[in-house]
Scaffold this motif. Structure first.
Motif, PDB file in Angstrom:
ATOM      1  N   MET A   1      49.426  41.977  51.263  1.00 20.49           N
ATOM      2  CA  MET A   1      49.686  40.581  51.487  1.00 20.49           C
ATOM      3  C   MET A   1      48.654  39.719  50.763  1.00 20.49           C
ATOM      4  N   LYS A   2      47.377  40.199  50.759  1.00 25.62           N
ATOM      5  CA  LYS A   2      46.331  39.457  50.081  1.00 25.62           C
ATOM      6  C   LYS A   2      46.590  39.408  48.575  1.00 25.62           C
ATOM      7  N   LYS A   3      47.155  40.505  48.016  1.00 26.52           N
ATOM      8  CA  LYS A   3      47.423  40.551  46.579  1.00 26.52           C
ATOM      9  C   LYS A   3      48.513  39.531  46.209  1.00 26.52           C
ATOM     10  N   ILE A   4      49.550  39.409  47.029  1.00 25.10           N
ATOM     11  CA  ILE A   4      50.643  38.463  46.761  1.00 25.10           C
ATOM     12  C   ILE A   4      50.118  37.032  46.822  1.00 25.10           C
ATOM     13  N   THR A   5      49.293  36.730  47.810  1.00 24.88           N
ATOM     14  CA  THR A   5      48.708  35.400  47.936  1.00 24.88           C
ATOM     15  C   THR A   5      47.816  35.088  46.747  1.00 24.88           C
ATOM     16  N   LEU A   6      47.044  36.062  46.295  1.00 21.44           N
ATOM     17  CA  LEU A   6      46.161  35.874  45.152  1.00 21.44           C
ATOM     18  C   LEU A   6      46.960  35.635  43.872  1.00 21.44           C
ATOM     19  N   VAL A   7      48.056  36.385  43.668  1.00 19.27           N
ATOM     20  CA  VAL A   7      48.885  36.231  42.473  1.00 19.27           C
ATOM     21  C   VAL A   7      49.561  34.860  42.479  1.00 19.27           C
ATOM     22  N   LEU A   8      50.125  34.432  43.610  1.00 18.64           N
ATOM     23  CA  LEU A   8      50.790  33.130  43.698  1.00 18.64           C
ATOM     24  C   LEU A   8      49.809  31.988  43.478  1.00 18.64           C
ATOM     25  N   THR A   9      48.624  32.105  44.030  1.00 22.10           N
ATOM     26  CA  THR A   9      47.600  31.070  43.838  1.00 22.10           C
ATOM     27  C   THR A   9      47.193  30.997  42.376  1.00 22.10           C
ATOM     28  N   SER A  10      47.051  32.134  41.718  1.00 21.49           N
ATOM     29  CA  SER A  10      46.672  32.160  40.300  1.00 21.49           C
ATOM     30  C   SER A  10      47.747  31.509  39.437  1.00 21.49           C
TER      31      SER A  10
END
Length: 160
Positions: A1-10
């Protein structure tokens, strides 16, 4: 979940940074407004507001709007728009009228309005010229004759 949030924020940050550096490719809108031609300098209308007075309900009536081309350029009627089906225009669409020439638009009204009526007609000419014509009046219902005398019919049948 943290990876998806990080990718969307980027992706969001990259889109914002890219939007800030991209130059607009749309042309600048001109703030200069072209003046609209004054129809009073081009056409002369004999009657812009016609009063039919009192007319019998359902009796069709017409009147002519006389128009004179007072300009030095030819003019033509492109369209005539009425507000409802009770009004009918008659004109020569697309015919060119020379300077100094007088022509007409005939406006008809069906008479199917009870009481006071007020109608508007828009006449569209070339070069973006428009004129609104108004007509009004009052229609009245014609009184029906007296009802048939049924007593006479009774007397005829009782005398047999």
């Amino acid at each position: 979940m943290k990876k998806i949030t990080l990718v969307l924020t980027s992706l969001f940050v990259a889109a914002i940074v890219n939007a800030q550096t991209t130059t607009a490719t749309t042309p600048a809108v001109s703030t200069q407004i072209t003046p609209k031609a004054d129809i009073a300098k081009v056409l002369e209308f004999k009657e812009e507001n016609h009063d039919f007075g009192k007319i019998p309900y359902g009796k069709p009536v017409e009147f002519d709007v006389a128009i004179k081309n007072i300009s030095s350029e030819p003019i033509k009627i492109e369209n005539v728009k009425v507000g409802c089906g009770c009004t009918t225009p008659k004109y020569e669409q697309g015919k060119t009228y020379a300077p100094g020439e007088t022509f007409k638009v005939t406006l008809g009204f069906s008479g199917y309005a009870e009481g006071a009526f007020e109608k508007y007609v828009d006449i569209f000419f070339n070069n973006g010229l428009t004129k609104q014509i108004k007509f009004h009046g009052t229609s009245y219902k014609v009184e029906t004759p007296a009802p048939a005398n049924t007593s006479i019919q009774k007397m005829k049948t009782s005398s047999k």
